[in-house]
Design a protein around this motif. Structure first.
Motif, PDB file in Angstrom:
ATOM      1  N   LEU A 135      37.465   4.471   1.453  1.00 23.53           N
ATOM      2  CA  LEU A 135      37.096   5.837   1.096  1.00 23.53           C
ATOM      3  C   LEU A 135      35.718   6.195   1.659  1.00 23.53           C
ATOM      4  CD1 LEU A 135      37.546   8.427  -0.755  1.00 23.53           C
ATOM      5  CD2 LEU A 135      36.161   7.189  -2.410  1.00 23.53           C
ATOM      6  N   TYR A 136      34.715   5.393   1.342  1.00 26.93           N
ATOM      7  CA  TYR A 136      33.364   5.686   1.826  1.00 26.93           C
ATOM      8  C   TYR A 136      33.249   5.497   3.328  1.00 26.93           C
ATOM      9  CZ  TYR A 136      31.646   6.449  -2.825  1.00 26.93           C
ATOM     10  OH  TYR A 136      31.436   6.974  -4.077  1.00 26.93           O
ATOM     11  N   GLY A 137      34.002   4.563   3.882  1.00 23.93           N
ATOM     12  CA  GLY A 137      34.029   4.390   5.333  1.00 23.93           C
ATOM     13  C   GLY A 137      34.521   5.650   6.032  1.00 23.93           C
ATOM     14  N   GLY A 138      35.540   6.285   5.480  1.00 23.27           N
ATOM     15  CA  GLY A 138      36.074   7.519   6.054  1.00 23.27           C
ATOM     16  C   GLY A 138      35.122   8.695   5.924  1.00 23.27           C
ATOM     17  N   MET A 139      34.448   8.777   4.784  1.00 24.10           N
ATOM     18  CA  MET A 139      33.529   9.899   4.569  1.00 24.10           C
ATOM     19  C   MET A 139      32.222   9.738   5.336  1.00 24.10           C
ATOM     20  SD  MET A 139      33.921  10.980   0.542  1.00 24.10           S
ATOM     21  CE  MET A 139      32.908   9.651  -0.015  1.00 24.10           C
ATOM     22  N   LEU A 140      31.791   8.511   5.570  1.00 22.64           N
ATOM     23  CA  LEU A 140      30.473   8.274   6.164  1.00 22.64           C
ATOM     24  C   LEU A 140      30.513   7.894   7.640  1.00 22.64           C
ATOM     25  CD1 LEU A 140      28.868   6.309   3.197  1.00 22.64           C
ATOM     26  CD2 LEU A 140      28.601   8.735   3.772  1.00 22.64           C
ATOM     27  N   ARG A 141      31.698   7.893   8.232  1.00 27.31           N
ATOM     28  CA  ARG A 141      31.746   7.518   9.646  1.00 27.31           C
ATOM     29  C   ARG A 141      31.045   8.579  10.498  1.00 27.31           C
ATOM     30  NH1 ARG A 141      38.257   7.869  10.287  1.00 27.31           N
ATOM     31  NH2 ARG A 141      38.431  10.122  10.447  1.00 27.31           N
ATOM     32  N   GLU A 142      30.468   8.148  11.615  1.00 28.63           N
ATOM     33  CA  GLU A 142      29.666   9.051  12.444  1.00 28.63           C
ATOM     34  C   GLU A 142      30.508  10.089  13.168  1.00 28.63           C
ATOM     35  OE1 GLU A 142      26.661   7.324  14.923  1.00 28.63           O
ATOM     36  OE2 GLU A 142      26.314   5.713  13.476  1.00 28.63           O
ATOM     37  N   LYS A 143      31.621   9.661  13.736  1.00 27.58           N
ATOM     38  CA  LYS A 143      32.482  10.600  14.455  1.00 27.58           C
ATOM     39  C   LYS A 143      33.594  11.068  13.534  1.00 27.58           C
ATOM     40  CE  LYS A 143      31.810   9.189  19.197  1.00 27.58           C
ATOM     41  NZ  LYS A 143      32.487   8.951  20.464  1.00 27.58           N
ATOM     42  N   ASN A 144      33.738  12.364  13.431  1.00 28.04           N
ATOM     43  CA  ASN A 144      34.803  12.987  12.631  1.00 28.04           C
ATOM     44  C   ASN A 144      34.873  12.474  11.189  1.00 28.04           C
ATOM     45  OD1 ASN A 144      35.654  14.449  14.919  1.00 28.04           O
ATOM     46  ND2 ASN A 144      36.875  12.707  15.603  1.00 28.04           N
ATOM     47  N   PRO A 145      33.798  12.636  10.428  1.00 33.44           N
ATOM     48  CA  PRO A 145      33.873  12.210   9.023  1.00 33.44           C
ATOM     49  C   PRO A 145      34.924  13.025   8.276  1.00 33.44           C
ATOM     50  CG  PRO A 145      31.878  13.475   9.423  1.00 33.44           C
ATOM     51  CD  PRO A 145      32.525  13.268  10.752  1.00 33.44           C
ATOM     52  N   LEU A 146      35.553  12.398   7.311  1.00 35.05           N
ATOM     53  CA  LEU A 146      36.615  13.042   6.544  1.00 35.05           C
ATOM     54  C   LEU A 146      36.055  13.678   5.277  1.00 35.05           C
ATOM     55  CD1 LEU A 146      39.255  10.177   6.758  1.00 35.05           C
ATOM     56  CD2 LEU A 146      39.192  12.271   8.120  1.00 35.05           C
ATOM     57  N   SER A 147      36.742  14.692   4.786  1.00 37.26           N
ATOM     58  CA  SER A 147      36.405  15.249   3.479  1.00 37.26           C
ATOM     59  C   SER A 147      36.765  14.189   2.434  1.00 37.26           C
ATOM     60  CB  SER A 147      37.205  16.525   3.229  1.00 37.26           C
ATOM     61  OG  SER A 147      38.562  16.214   2.997  1.00 37.26           O
ATOM     62  N   PRO A 148      36.210  14.276   1.236  1.00 40.26           N
ATOM     63  CA  PRO A 148      36.560  13.290   0.213  1.00 40.26           C
ATOM     64  C   PRO A 148      38.065  13.206  -0.070  1.00 40.26           C
ATOM     65  CG  PRO A 148      34.599  14.451  -0.442  1.00 40.26           C
ATOM     66  CD  PRO A 148      35.113  15.145   0.791  1.00 40.26           C
ATOM     67  N   ALA A 149      38.741  14.342  -0.118  1.00 43.40           N
ATOM     68  CA  ALA A 149      40.185  14.329  -0.373  1.00 43.40           C
ATOM     69  C   ALA A 149      40.943  13.658   0.774  1.00 43.40           C
ATOM     70  CB  ALA A 149      40.699  15.741  -0.587  1.00 43.40           C
ATOM     71  N   GLU A 150      40.563  13.962   2.004  1.00 46.11           N
ATOM     72  CA  GLU A 150      41.216  13.328   3.159  1.00 46.11           C
ATOM     73  C   GLU A 150      40.918  11.840   3.204  1.00 46.11           C
ATOM     74  OE1 GLU A 150      41.206  16.884   6.488  1.00 46.11           O
ATOM     75  OE2 GLU A 150      39.328  15.826   6.073  1.00 46.11           O
ATOM     76  N   ALA A 151      39.676  11.475   2.911  1.00 45.35           N
ATOM     77  CA  ALA A 151      39.288  10.068   2.913  1.00 45.35           C
ATOM     78  C   ALA A 151      40.032   9.301   1.825  1.00 45.35           C
ATOM     79  CB  ALA A 151      37.779   9.934   2.727  1.00 45.35           C
ATOM     80  N   LEU A 152      40.236   9.917   0.669  1.00 42.63           N
ATOM     81  CA  LEU A 152      40.976   9.273  -0.413  1.00 42.63           C
ATOM     82  C   LEU A 152      42.424   9.042  -0.004  1.00 42.63           C
ATOM     83  CD1 LEU A 152      41.191   8.189  -3.277  1.00 42.63           C
ATOM     84  CD2 LEU A 152      41.571  10.549  -4.052  1.00 42.63           C
ATOM     85  N   ARG A 153      43.030  10.036   0.611  1.00 37.09           N
ATOM     86  CA  ARG A 153      44.418   9.882   1.065  1.00 37.09           C
ATOM     87  C   ARG A 153      44.539   8.762   2.085  1.00 37.09           C
ATOM     88  NH1 ARG A 153      47.688  11.054   5.147  1.00 37.09           N
ATOM     89  NH2 ARG A 153      49.854  11.587   4.712  1.00 37.09           N
ATOM     90  N   GLU A 154      43.639   8.749   3.065  1.00 39.60           N
ATOM     91  CA  GLU A 154      43.660   7.714   4.099  1.00 39.60           C
ATOM     92  C   GLU A 154      43.412   6.334   3.489  1.00 39.60           C
ATOM     93  OE1 GLU A 154      40.726   6.991   7.668  1.00 39.60           O
ATOM     94  OE2 GLU A 154      42.082   8.654   8.137  1.00 39.60           O
ATOM     95  N   ALA A 155      42.479   6.257   2.560  1.00 34.07           N
ATOM     96  CA  ALA A 155      42.174   4.981   1.901  1.00 34.07           C
ATOM     97  C   ALA A 155      43.379   4.476   1.112  1.00 34.07           C
ATOM     98  CB  ALA A 155      40.969   5.141   0.993  1.00 34.07           C
ATOM     99  N   ALA A 156      44.057   5.364   0.404  1.00 32.30           N
ATOM    100  CA  ALA A 156      45.236   4.968  -0.365  1.00 32.30           C
ATOM    101  C   ALA A 156      46.330   4.434   0.553  1.00 32.30           C
ATOM    102  CB  ALA A 156      45.753   6.141  -1.182  1.00 32.30           C
ATOM    103  N   LEU A 157      46.521   5.063   1.699  1.00 30.33           N
ATOM    104  CA  LEU A 157      47.527   4.581   2.654  1.00 30.33           C
ATOM    105  C   LEU A 157      47.162   3.202   3.190  1.00 30.33           C
ATOM    106  CD1 LEU A 157      48.250   7.873   4.625  1.00 30.33           C
ATOM    107  CD2 LEU A 157      49.769   6.704   3.011  1.00 30.33           C
ATOM    108  N   LYS A 158      45.872   2.971   3.434  1.00 30.58           N
ATOM    109  CA  LYS A 158      45.429   1.660   3.923  1.00 30.58           C
ATOM    110  C   LYS A 158      45.613   0.588   2.857  1.00 30.58           C
ATOM    111  CE  LYS A 158      42.207   3.298   7.404  1.00 30.58           C
ATOM    112  NZ  LYS A 158      40.806   3.415   7.832  1.00 30.58           N
ATOM    113  N   VAL A 159      45.266   0.904   1.627  1.00 34.30           N
ATOM    114  CA  VAL A 159      45.444  -0.071   0.543  1.00 34.30           C
ATOM    115  C   VAL A 159      46.925  -0.366   0.346  1.00 34.30           C
ATOM    116  CG1 VAL A 159      45.205  -0.437  -1.949  1.00 34.30           C
ATOM    117  CG2 VAL A 159      43.298   0.474  -0.632  1.00 34.30           C
TER     118      VAL A 159
END
Length: 75
Positions: free
Chosen positions: A26-50
């Protein structure tokens, strides 16, 4: 007026290892330098990875009880 713009919360008690992994993604998606994700998008992506991950001892996190309890409130 004051307070957090967004809150990520769990709807039920979840596994510690699965939660640690989800939060890292989740935090990796939100804090990445290129194309950071919104919290909702980062949560969705994190859930898929888990969902596709395994924990210690090869334990699968595919079941929704490991990743589906997290929700994002706010904008």
């Amino acid at each position: 007026m004051a307070g957090a713009k967004r809150v990520i919360a769990s709807l039920w008690q979840v596994d510690d290892e699965a939660t640690r992994l989800l939060m890292q993604h989740l935090y990796g998606g939100m804090l990445r330098e290129k194309n950071p994700l919104s919290p909702a998008e980062a949560l969705r992506e994190a859930a898929l990875k888990v969902r596709g991950s395994t924990g210690s001892g090869g334990r699968s996190f595919a079941a929704p009880r490991f990743w589906a309890s997290f929700v994002c409130y706010g904008r």
